[in-house]
Scaffold this motif. Structure first.
Motif, PDB file in Angstrom:
ATOM      1  N   GLY A  79      13.886 -10.391 -10.340  1.00  0.00           N
ATOM      2  CA  GLY A  79      14.203 -10.696  -8.953  1.00  0.00           C
ATOM      3  C   GLY A  79      13.379  -9.902  -7.957  1.00  0.00           C
ATOM      4  O   GLY A  79      12.193  -9.648  -8.149  1.00  0.00           O
ATOM      5  N   GLU A  80      14.044  -9.475  -6.889  1.00  0.00           N
ATOM      6  CA  GLU A  80      13.357  -8.788  -5.797  1.00  0.00           C
ATOM      7  C   GLU A  80      12.752  -7.466  -6.246  1.00  0.00           C
ATOM      8  O   GLU A  80      11.647  -7.104  -5.833  1.00  0.00           O
ATOM      9  CB  GLU A  80      14.342  -8.559  -4.646  1.00  0.00           C
ATOM     10  N   TYR A  81      13.478  -6.715  -7.095  1.00  0.00           N
ATOM     11  CA  TYR A  81      12.956  -5.437  -7.573  1.00  0.00           C
ATOM     12  C   TYR A  81      11.661  -5.637  -8.366  1.00  0.00           C
ATOM     13  O   TYR A  81      10.677  -4.911  -8.169  1.00  0.00           O
ATOM     14  CB  TYR A  81      14.006  -4.749  -8.439  1.00  0.00           C
ATOM     15  N   GLY A  82      11.656  -6.616  -9.274  1.00  0.00           N
ATOM     16  CA  GLY A  82      10.457  -6.884 -10.058  1.00  0.00           C
ATOM     17  C   GLY A  82       9.294  -7.326  -9.203  1.00  0.00           C
ATOM     18  O   GLY A  82       8.147  -6.918  -9.426  1.00  0.00           O
ATOM     19  N   ARG A  83       9.581  -8.129  -8.182  1.00  0.00           N
ATOM     20  CA  ARG A  83       8.505  -8.590  -7.286  1.00  0.00           C
ATOM     21  C   ARG A  83       7.897  -7.419  -6.526  1.00  0.00           C
ATOM     22  O   ARG A  83       6.678  -7.334  -6.359  1.00  0.00           O
ATOM     23  CB  ARG A  83       9.072  -9.627  -6.306  1.00  0.00           C
TER      24      ARG A  83
END
Length: 427
Positions: A105-109
């Motif tokens: 999600g946002e963390y990985g992006r």
């Protein structure tokens, strides 16, 4: 025209969106101002003459937004950042840990974006050294000293990082995708110059060539708009469910699949890679060793922008990146699971794996049409030069595709924000 101007006019009437638009325009002004701040120690007159006599460098200058011909502090443009993005996306398919990170999600992006920024720095250094060597061999930089080399590398690297920061700032606080809008601003900034050169060359040859050029421009713009807006709607039905004394579901909706699912990204990726052999060839051709000179001459002749090998490689790269980016952004298995989770199904297709296979089959056919269209648009300048004989036609379908696609995507982003604010006002 009303479809494009309508959301813009409505957005200007909304204070928050108006501030975002003004911020984006202000950052455009900052970008264009830095595009005219030259690096010290460069003979601008000789550099301009070199770009006029070299078709490859002229094409590269268009996509840098005119920063190369001025040899400004942003001379490298966003090419190192785009190359770093390509490398990270390829590594994501090779290393399982990066693939897992991309699915978080946002963390990985955010982590992948951070790795992309870090990788951009060494790529900037490498390209700065290559640019310095090329200009020195062309006698555009007359003096050599380690301090001048370090200063130029630091300046060009800082310029690219500043440009990258401006793009991310537009994405976070402005309107639309910042990187695409920066490239759009660069192309539009050079568009009047290229258009004037093309019209002058066409008029000097014959009025017929000018008419052919105008017809081609209208056809290309119309085709780009039609393909970008074309979708294949897949019918999805939802089963009826009874909860308590009420009945839910039983309605029908559509899953829209765009013909050009990847947008303008494959063109940008392909341009960044297809220009590398020509740039390496020009660098090696100026070397002192006969072996390196022979290799450089071979690369320069083989990958000439008007040659068959260059255009064939360009076409193949665009088609390949279209499939690659579509596979990255659209996961049929995930879509099939979501449809099944909410009690939906495609008429005549079993839920689960059969639905995923069906979506993949439809997607492959649509992507083939979109990839071939993008490939033809990419090599259109060479085709147009063969038809009209206008050698100044460098922008071609690729630049028009980027401009039109970015305008349409930004308009849709404004529409989405307007709809969201209408819902907030209603609630």
């Amino acid at each position: 025209m009303q479809k494009i101007l309508g959301p813009i006019i409505s957005s200007l009437k909304t204070p928050e969106l108006r501030n975002k638009i003004l911020l984006t325009l202000g950052l455009f002004v900052v970008f264009r101002l830095f595009a005219y701040v030259p690096i010290p120690g460069v003979d601008i007159a000789r550099l301009t003459e070199l770009f006029r006599s070299n078709q490859f460098l002229g094409l590269l200058d268009i996509f840098s937004g005119g920063t190369l011909v001025n040899f400004s502090v942003m001379a490298l443009g966003l090419n190192p950042y785009i190359n770093a993005s390509i490398i990270l996306q390829l590594l994501t398919m090779v290393f399982p840990k990066l693939e897992e990170l991309s699915k978080e999600g946002e963390y990985g992006r955010q982590k992948i974006n951070q790795y992309t920024r870090l990788l951009t720095v060494p790529l900037c250094v490498l390209q700065s050294v290559g640019m310095y060597a090329l200009l020195r061999n062309q006698k555009i930089i007359s003096t050599f000293s380690p301090l001048a080399l370090v200063a130029m590398i630091a300046t060009m690297t800082a310029g690219t990082l500043l440009l990258m920061w401006l793009g991310e700032l537009i994405t976070d606080r402005g309107v639309g995708n910042g990187i695409s809008l920066i490239i759009f601003a660069g192309i539009v900034g050079r568009l009047p110059v290229v258009f004037g050169q093309t019209v002058t060359a066409a008029t000097s040859q014959s009025v017929t060539n000018l008419m052919i050029f105008g017809v081609l421009a209208l056809v290309v713009i119309s085709a780009i708009v039609v393909v970008n807006e074309a979708v294949r709607q897949i019918s999805i039905q939802y089963a009826k469910r009874i909860r308590g004394n009420r009945m839910y579901g039983g309605n029908t909706s559509y899953l829209p699949l765009r013909i050009n699912q990847a947008g303008v990204i494959p063109i940008i990726f392909a341009v960044s890679l297809v220009l590398l052999p020509q740039l390496a060839g020009q660098f090696l051709a100026q070397a002192g060793q006969p072996g390196l000179v022979a290799v450089g001459t071979f690369l320069s002749r083989t990958f000439d922008p008007s040659g068959l090998v260059y255009n064939l490689l360009y076409f193949i790269l665009v088609v390949g990146f279209t499939y690659f980016y579509t596979a990255v952004t659209f996961n049929p298995q995930k879509i099939a699971d979501e449809i099944q989770k909410y009690g939906g199904f495609i008429p005549g297709i079993r839920p689960g794996k059969s639905t995923a296979d069906y979506l993949q089959y439809i997607l492959n056919r649509l992507t083939l049409a979109g990839a071939l269209f993008l490939g033809i648009i990419a090599i259109l300048p060479s085709i147009a030069r063969q038809i009209t004989g206008i050698n100044t036609l460098l922008l071609g379908g690729t630049g028009v595709l980027i401009v039109v696609s970015v305008v349409l995507e930004t308009t849709k982003a404004l529409e989405a924000q307007l709809v969201m604010r209408n819902y907030e006002g209603f609630l």
